[in-house]
Design a protein around this motif. Structure first.
Motif, short mmCIF file in Angstrom:
data_model
loop_
_atom_site.label_atom_id
_atom_site.label_comp_id
_atom_site.label_asym_id
_atom_site.label_seq_id
_atom_site.Cartn_x
_atom_site.Cartn_y
_atom_site.Cartn_z
N ILE A 6 1.11 -1.38 -0.37
CA ILE A 6 -0.07 0.10 0.22
C ILE A 6 1.25 1.79 0.09
CG2 ILE A 6 -1.65 1.14 1.02
CD1 ILE A 6 -3.20 -1.10 2.67
N LEU A 7 0.73 1.43 -1.43
CA LEU A 7 1.19 2.93 -1.37
C LEU A 7 0.84 4.17 0.05
CD1 LEU A 7 2.67 2.51 -5.23
CD2 LEU A 7 4.44 2.59 -3.42
N GLY A 8 -0.03 4.64 -0.50
CA GLY A 8 -0.97 5.85 -0.07
C GLY A 8 -2.93 4.65 0.49
N SER A 9 -3.18 5.41 0.91
CA SER A 9 -4.11 4.68 1.98
C SER A 9 -5.22 5.53 2.09
CB SER A 9 -4.06 4.08 3.16
OG SER A 9 -3.40 4.32 4.56
N ALA A 10 -5.29 6.64 2.18
CA ALA A 10 -5.95 7.84 2.01
C ALA A 10 -6.62 8.18 0.86
CB ALA A 10 -5.04 9.22 2.24
N THR A 247 -9.08 0.30 2.68
CA THR A 247 -7.99 1.92 2.23
C THR A 247 -8.85 2.17 1.09
OG1 THR A 247 -6.41 1.54 0.89
CG2 THR A 247 -7.82 0.48 -0.40
N HIS A 248 -8.51 3.58 0.97
CA HIS A 248 -9.01 4.52 0.41
C HIS A 248 -9.85 5.31 1.09
CE1 HIS A 248 -11.65 6.96 -2.90
NE2 HIS A 248 -10.50 6.52 -3.52
N ILE A 249 -9.41 5.48 2.80
CA ILE A 249 -10.29 5.89 3.67
C ILE A 249 -9.86 7.69 4.09
CG2 ILE A 249 -10.62 5.45 6.09
CD1 ILE A 249 -8.44 2.60 6.04
N ASN A 250 -11.64 7.58 3.95
CA ASN A 250 -11.97 9.60 3.81
C ASN A 250 -11.23 9.70 5.09
OD1 ASN A 250 -12.80 11.36 2.69
ND2 ASN A 250 -13.99 11.80 3.83
N GLU A 272 -8.14 -5.76 8.86
CA GLU A 272 -7.82 -4.76 9.44
C GLU A 272 -7.85 -2.92 8.54
OE1 GLU A 272 -3.45 -5.91 8.89
OE2 GLU A 272 -4.29 -7.66 7.73
N ILE A 273 -7.26 -1.72 9.18
CA ILE A 273 -7.22 -1.28 8.88
C ILE A 273 -5.80 -0.53 7.83
CG2 ILE A 273 -7.53 1.96 9.39
CD1 ILE A 273 -10.59 -0.20 10.41
N GLY A 274 -6.13 -0.05 6.71
CA GLY A 274 -4.69 -0.33 5.82
C GLY A 274 -3.81 1.71 5.76
N TYR A 275 -3.05 1.68 6.07
CA TYR A 275 -1.69 2.13 6.22
C TYR A 275 -0.97 2.74 5.33
CZ TYR A 275 0.97 -0.95 8.40
OH TYR A 275 1.70 -2.06 9.06
N ASP A 276 -0.07 3.70 5.27
CA ASP A 276 0.61 3.73 3.81
C ASP A 276 2.12 2.67 4.25
OD1 ASP A 276 -0.86 6.00 3.25
OD2 ASP A 276 0.46 7.43 3.06
N GLY A 277 2.60 1.72 3.84
CA GLY A 277 3.37 1.04 4.02
C GLY A 277 3.53 -0.78 4.44
N LEU A 278 1.84 0.08 4.53
CA LEU A 278 1.69 -2.01 4.67
C LEU A 278 1.53 -2.71 3.45
CD1 LEU A 278 -1.51 -2.67 6.78
CD2 LEU A 278 -0.71 -4.22 4.83
N GLU A 279 2.47 -4.02 3.84
CA GLU A 279 2.68 -4.91 2.57
C GLU A 279 2.02 -6.31 3.50
OE1 GLU A 279 6.09 -4.07 0.21
OE2 GLU A 279 7.05 -6.01 0.91
N THR A 280 1.76 -6.94 1.91
CA THR A 280 1.24 -8.30 2.58
C THR A 280 1.70 -9.32 1.28
OG1 THR A 280 -0.29 -9.58 3.01
CG2 THR A 280 -0.79 -8.13 0.90
N VAL A 281 2.25 -10.43 1.57
CA VAL A 281 3.11 -11.52 0.43
C VAL A 281 2.17 -12.95 0.41
CG1 VAL A 281 5.24 -12.62 -0.17
CG2 VAL A 281 5.08 -10.12 0.74
N LEU A 282 2.30 -13.31 -1.09
CA LEU A 282 1.20 -14.45 -0.12
C LEU A 282 1.58 -15.45 -1.96
CD1 LEU A 282 -2.58 -14.53 -2.39
CD2 LEU A 282 -1.25 -12.22 -2.21
#
Length: 282
Positions: A6-10, A247-250, A272-282
């Protein structure tokens, strides 16, 4: 392997928003909660030194986001290069597309995947970039197509936008990225039950949320965003996905406030509440 960052979550305007003094924006300015940049996501299907990345939407904060994410930065062995191979657009919203203009120094045309409706709406960006690198538009369909490096994707059509489901071509595992959701058609519901990671539209908690801080504002649904409270939360709660992330949270959304009843309800549903920098791998 699928790697999602997630580069940006807002949502549009970011957190804090320049002209807003709501509770969350004040908290972000005073260091009580972390500021967040505007929504954009990076995804890759391979690892190693030759990693190729695709962006889901290109926010106005994209240059800052790239500088905060080392894997997206150019290789030092060449003066001009980028690991960003293409951009997939969910719609023509300004906060999803303005970042294209900021990539104008690209040496070759930008590869952009979008619907015909989105391409038409962004004709003005196409015209501007024609004087620079230009855009190589790619069509998207409801069938899986390969992006290379072991990653395939398909578009899920929604009213006024699309969601993207990605598939690891080796393991078959899937991820869903849906930052602009106004309705829940059957194909999207199905994707929520077949994906192991879900990044979903968390723009607004309630339908009339924005009107509480800006009288006369459109409702969440009028802005093509399904509210969390009586729209998407139950769907995600029932999903068997390993990770479910809003994500895309106002900036007005109460889930941004730690300890709020709304945030607690989301977390108890396993989201979860997304945020800038969050990363996940599957």
């Amino acid at each position: 392997m699928i790697r999602i960052h997630i580069l940006g979550s807002a949502a549009g305007g970011g957190l804090p928003q320049w002209n807003c003094a709501c509770v969350n924006c004040v908290a972000a300015r005073t260091g009580k909660i972390a500021p967040q940049t505007q929504s954009s996501i990076a995804i890759s299907g391979n690892s190693g030194d030759d990693q190729r990345w695709f962006l889901i939407n290109a926010s106005p904060d994209l240059p800052r986001q790239i500088e905060s994410t080392p894997p997206l930065q150019p290789d030092r062995n060449s003066s001009r290069n980028t690991p960003i191979t293409g951009i997939l657009l969910t719609n023509a919203d300004l906060d999803h597309a303005l970042g294209l203009l900021l990539l104008r120094q690209q040496q070759v045309p930008l590869v952009v995947y979008a619907t015909e409706q989105t391409r038409t709406a962004l004709g003005w960006i196409d015209a501007v970039l024609a004087r620079f690198c230009g855009i190589e538009w790619r069509k998207i369909t409801g069938d899986f197509e390969s992006l290379g490096s072991g990653l395939a994707f398909r578009a899920i059509e929604l009213p006024n936008s699309v969601a993207f489901q990605f598939r690891d071509e080796v393991s078959g595992r899937m991820a869903l990225v849906a930052p602009a959701v106004g309705e829940l058609p059957p194909p999207l519901r199905e994707a929520c039950h077949t994906s192991e990671v879900i990044l979903f539209d968390g723009t607004f908690w309630s339908d009339g949320e924005l009107g509480a801080v800006r009288p006369g504002a459109r409702s969440a649904r009028e802005m093509n965003h399904l509210p969390i409270s009586d729209g998407s939360l139950e769907l995600l709660r029932r999903s068997p996905a390993q990770r479910k992330i809003y994500t895309h949270i106002n900036n007005t959304n109460p889930i941004l406030t730690p300890g709020s009843s709304e945030r607690t309800r989301v977390e108890r549903a396993g989201v979860e509440i997304g945020y800038d920098g969050l990363e996940t791998v599957l």
